[in-house]
Design an enzyme around this catalytic site. Structure first.
Site, PDB file in Angstrom:
ATOM      1  N   PRO A   1       0.638  -1.263   0.073  1.00 59.21           N
ATOM      2  CG  PRO A   1      -0.013  -1.147   2.085  1.00 59.21           C
ATOM      3  CD  PRO A   1       0.400  -1.917   1.284  1.00 59.21           C
ATOM      4  CG  ASN A   2      -0.193   4.563   1.220  1.00 55.05           C
ATOM      5  OD1 ASN A   2      -1.216   4.867   0.768  1.00 55.05           O
ATOM      6  ND2 ASN A   2      -0.381   3.779   2.468  1.00 55.05           N
TER       7      ASN A   2
ATOM      8  NE  ARG B   1       4.047   6.916   1.752  1.00 53.95           N
ATOM      9  CZ  ARG B   1       4.303   5.516   1.969  1.00 53.95           C
ATOM     10  NH1 ARG B   1       4.800   4.784   1.209  1.00 53.95           N
ATOM     11  NH2 ARG B   1       4.141   5.123   3.021  1.00 53.95           N
TER      12      ARG B   1
ATOM     13  CE1 TYR C   1       8.433   5.308   2.536  1.00 52.97           C
ATOM     14  CE2 TYR C   1       6.999   7.302   3.219  1.00 52.97           C
ATOM     15  CZ  TYR C   1       7.272   5.918   3.240  1.00 52.97           C
ATOM     16  OH  TYR C   1       6.999   5.430   4.489  1.00 52.97           O
TER      17      TYR C   1
ATOM     18  CG  ASN D   1       8.483  -1.718   0.135  1.00 52.89           C
ATOM     19  OD1 ASN D   1       7.991  -1.764   1.260  1.00 52.89           O
ATOM     20  ND2 ASN D   1       8.975  -0.620  -0.375  1.00 52.89           N
TER      21      ASN D   1
ATOM     22  CB  ALA E   1       1.730   0.327   6.462  1.00 52.81           C
TER      23      ALA E   1
ATOM     24  CG  HIS F   1       5.999  -2.025   9.693  1.00 55.78           C
ATOM     25  ND1 HIS F   1       7.193  -2.544   9.688  1.00 55.78           N
ATOM     26  CD2 HIS F   1       5.649  -0.872   8.737  1.00 55.78           C
ATOM     27  CE1 HIS F   1       7.759  -1.576   8.972  1.00 55.78           C
ATOM     28  NE2 HIS F   1       6.786  -0.539   8.502  1.00 55.78           N
TER      29      HIS F   1
ATOM     30  CG  ASP G   1      -0.187 -17.137   7.933  1.00 59.48           C
ATOM     31  OD1 ASP G   1       0.895 -17.466   8.540  1.00 59.48           O
ATOM     32  OD2 ASP G   1      -1.353 -17.195   8.435  1.00 59.48           O
TER      33      ASP G   1
ATOM     34  CD  GLU H   1      10.924  -6.904   5.175  1.00 58.26           C
ATOM     35  OE1 GLU H   1      11.657  -7.754   5.749  1.00 58.26           O
ATOM     36  OE2 GLU H   1      10.038  -6.319   5.484  1.00 58.26           O
TER      37      GLU H   1
ATOM     38  CG  HIS I   1      11.076  -1.799   4.512  1.00 61.15           C
ATOM     39  ND1 HIS I   1       9.864  -1.694   3.891  1.00 61.15           N
ATOM     40  CD2 HIS I   1      11.364  -2.824   4.931  1.00 61.15           C
ATOM     41  CE1 HIS I   1       9.249  -2.443   4.752  1.00 61.15           C
ATOM     42  NE2 HIS I   1      10.352  -3.546   5.249  1.00 61.15           N
TER      43      HIS I   1
ATOM     44  NE  ARG J   1      10.215   6.492   8.161  1.00 58.99           N
ATOM     45  CZ  ARG J   1       9.128   6.212   7.250  1.00 58.99           C
ATOM     46  NH1 ARG J   1       9.350   5.376   6.328  1.00 58.99           N
ATOM     47  NH2 ARG J   1       8.127   6.845   7.282  1.00 58.99           N
TER      48      ARG J   1
ATOM     49  NE  ARG K   1       7.199   4.550   9.724  1.00 55.93           N
ATOM     50  CZ  ARG K   1       6.224   4.698   9.068  1.00 55.93           C
ATOM     51  NH1 ARG K   1       5.667   3.716   7.989  1.00 55.93           N
ATOM     52  NH2 ARG K   1       5.178   5.749   9.054  1.00 55.93           N
TER      53      ARG K   1
HETATM   54  C1  DHK Z   1       7.094   2.070   3.113  1.00 55.08           C
HETATM   55  C2  DHK Z   1       6.131   2.116   3.726  1.00 55.08           C
HETATM   56  O1  DHK Z   1       4.832   2.594   3.176  1.00 55.08           O
HETATM   57  C3  DHK Z   1       6.328   2.138   5.067  1.00 55.08           C
HETATM   58  O2  DHK Z   1       4.590   1.905   5.889  1.00 55.08           O
HETATM   59  C4  DHK Z   1       7.065   1.442   5.830  1.00 55.08           C
HETATM   60  C5  DHK Z   1       8.047   1.500   3.930  1.00 55.08           C
HETATM   61  C6  DHK Z   1       8.501   1.594   5.063  1.00 55.08           C
HETATM   62  C7  DHK Z   1       9.510   1.782   2.885  1.00 55.08           C
HETATM   63  O3  DHK Z   1      10.431   2.308   3.313  1.00 55.08           O
HETATM   64  O4  DHK Z   1       9.644   1.425   1.674  1.00 55.08           O
HETATM   65  O5  DHK Z   1       7.257   1.663   7.130  1.00 55.08           O
END
Ligand code: DHK
Length: 157
Positions: free
Chosen positions: A22-23, A30, A35, A86, A89, A92, A99, A110, A112, A119, A123
Site C-alpha cells: 500500500p501507498n 508521498r 521517500y 516491499n 505498512a 509491520h 502466511d 524484503e 524498504h 524511524r 516500523r
Molecule cells: C514503505 C511504507 O509504506 C511504510 O509503511 C514502511 C516502507 C516503510 C519503505 O520504506 O519502503 O514503514
C-alpha cells in the site's frame, strides 16, 4: 511443457516477482523528504532494464489491498523463481502476508525504500523479515536493484 524464455531455460527459473504494498503507488508525491522523488513507474522501468541485463524477467506489481497481495503471492507459486517484496505498512502488521509467503518455496528478499530502523519504533518489526533471506532498506529506489543482484546470486547458488 513449461513455457521457455529465449535462452531456452524454463521461464519461471528466472522470472522474479517484485511486489509492492500500500501507498507505494504514491512514491514521488508521498512525503518526498522521506521517500524521495522517484515514482514507482520509474523504479519498475529500471528494474525491468536491469533484470534484462541479468538475464531475468520481472513481474512488477503493486496493490493497496492486503487480500489482493495475498492472491498475487499465491499465484507466484510455480510461476516465479523468487520474490522481492516491499510490503509497505503491511510488513509491520500482516500475518496474512507472512502466511502466504510461507507457502512459497523460492527465495524472498524484503525491500524498504527507507531505513525503517531510523524511524518510528512501530516500523522496526516486520513479519516479512521472518521469511526473507535478507532485507535491504534505506537505499531508496536503488534497493530494488540491489535486491535483483542478490536474487540473481541466490538463484545461481
Ligand atoms: C514503505 C511504507 O509504506 C511504510 O509503511 C514502511 C516502507 C516503510 C519503505 O520504506 O519502503 O514503514
Amino acid at each position: 511443457m513449461q513455457p521457455t524464455h529465449e535462452n531456452g531455460l524454463p521461464k519461471q527459473r528466472h522470472n522474479i516477482l517484485i511486489l509492492n504494498g500500500p501507498n507505494l503507488n504514491m512514491l514521488g508525491i508521498r512525503e518526498p523528504d522521506v521517500y524521495g522523488f522517484k515514482n514507482l513507474s520509474a523504479i519498475a522501468l529500471e528494474c525491468g532494464e536491469y533484470a534484462g541485463e541479468l538475464g531475468c524477467t520481472v513481474d512488477f506489481r503493486q496493490s493497496n489491498h492486503e487480500g489482493e497481495l495475498v492472491t498475487i503471492i499465491q499465484e507466484a507459486r510455480g510461476a516465479c523463481a523468487g520474490v522481492i517484496i516491499n510490503g509497505g505498512a503491511y510488513a509491520h502488521t500482516s500475518i496474512a502476508l507472512l502466511d502466504a509467503l510461507k507457502i512459497l518455496e523460492v527465495p524472498i528478499i524484503e525491500v524498504h525504500i527507507t531505513n525503517t530502523f531510523k524511524r518510528e519504533s512501530f516500523r522496526h518489526h516486520s513479519y516479512i523479515s521472518e521469511v526473507a533471506r535478507g532485507v535491504i532498506c534505506g537505499f531508496g529506489g536503488h534497493g530494488y536493484i540491489l535486491a535483483l543482484d542478490a536474487m540473481r546470486a541466490l538463484l545461481e547458488e
